[in-house]
Write a protein that holds these residues in place. Sequence first.
Motif: not given
Length: 540
Positions: A373-375, A415-422, A442-448, A454-456
């Motif tokens: 989880h996390g970055v 339904f799985l969740g969602l993805l956010v682009s910023m 946990f299972e919340d993820l982020a990357c650049s 991007y955050v899931f």
Amino acid sequence: MPDNTSSTPDFLYRITIDGLPVEMECLRTGAIYLINFDEWDDCTLLLRQILRKADVSTRGVLITTSDASASVQRMQDTISAHDLRTFRFIEGSLTALKTLTNDLDATIRPHQRTIILMLPESVTSQISQEHRRAILASAQQWIAKNDCAALILSTGGNLTRNSSAMLENNDLLAGLVHLTRISETQLEYRCAYWRSALGVTGVRNLSIIQKVDELHVQADMTAQDPMPTVADGNRYIIERSVLKDFGQIHEAGWEIIDSREQVYERARQQVNATVIFALNSFQQLPEIARLIHSLRRERGPLIKLVVRESISQLRLRDEQNLLDCGATLVLGTDLSYTRFKSLLENIQTVRYTRELSQSVDSLFPEEDIRGVHGVVAPSTFLTRVHARIKQDLKDSRQTGAKNGASKANKKSMEFLGLLVSMQPVPGLSAQQALNQLNIRRFEDLACSVADEVYVFLHGCLPEVVPAVLQQLFRLPFDEIFINHTVFEDLSSIQGALQHIEERMSQLDDVPQASTDPATESAPGENAIRYAPQRVRLSLV
């Protein structure tokens, strides 16, 4: 877990089958209980479990025939932790059974002990109805005089064929059970009645499963609901931290308990009470789900089981899973005391009617709670999100096949969740924006990737995305990013993941600037810089 049933003396053993209702596992002083088995191996199996799980404070006497001597010998490591005296009487001797109490008086001081008597078919086949009642009556007087309890573990068809005759001895027997083996791993626990210090239980038929050398209650097959052991309809059993936002609370019928384990043990004695657990961290979710699942399976549909979170991390999927595990109600953090009390009053006539999940682990997998989880790196981000989508689709198909899902609820199933682009504000790099993230779930993820973040968000609803993002970032979200895009359905999420892969491929073909913090470009370094000027200040 700690025992909270102070009405049961510490020296008494218990019928420690996992999931057995607490009033059916307790004995009481001055009483005799009979459990009959079709097979001797099942008799020794349950005895080993009772002895293995006994508290160190228990005091007992184990009496067997030579048939059981080998089994008892194998239990020596198990029984060494508590005070258990073992004796053997002559196999097949009815006379030895009749004089048993006199022999015990001459051998030991039996005061305040549990007398466990193993009777094989070679003995039970000799006992007529007339002899049976005389022996029980004499034994019951001796048991009462010595403040003991007796547990008879018997085998043989003689008692089974005369079960109606055994029911006639209900004034001498405080409990009557027959344990029948159905298959290699399946048994049936048929309780005619059971009287303990916690109440009286009538007819109960429980399905028992054997896992290696342990017996566990799998399901309650009783046609009717269990009768309450006490009038507990207006009783509230509450974990203390549930009320921490409300100050000092004094309500009639509210029992406020410090630890979750004590709340659980207290709830095991209820049928119609309201029990409230506190969820103080996301990592506690599987544990609380297991406690609720165990209570719902053991105590039936009338007990009200409530979870109140203090972390604002639960999402729709988590709440639905808790309800499937047996919860009556899930409460959030932003509640006034008036609203809190009103919601509890509204469920007092509610009966649990959902289909109880067979397994908690399938709803709260260990890898979800302790996983990545996390970055993370973009490659890890892609791998984990793809794996999460694949697993959730598999789970939803299995659920749909089981429940016969219609087209109307197919979307919610998948339904799985969602993805956010910023996109960060000018002058702020994507990496610097990520440094403001505080992902605890946990299972919340982020990357650049390049200039985008991007955050899931697993299990998150589109309408609550702004509120969730405000919680995730240490600084106000709308001050860090100039815009954001939410990908909420499967096809758009997969399209966004494809876009990330393409951006990564493009970046692989271009020399990358160092990401070392010591050499990373500072915000606005290309702006006009003014050379410092030396000035002299006069002292006044």
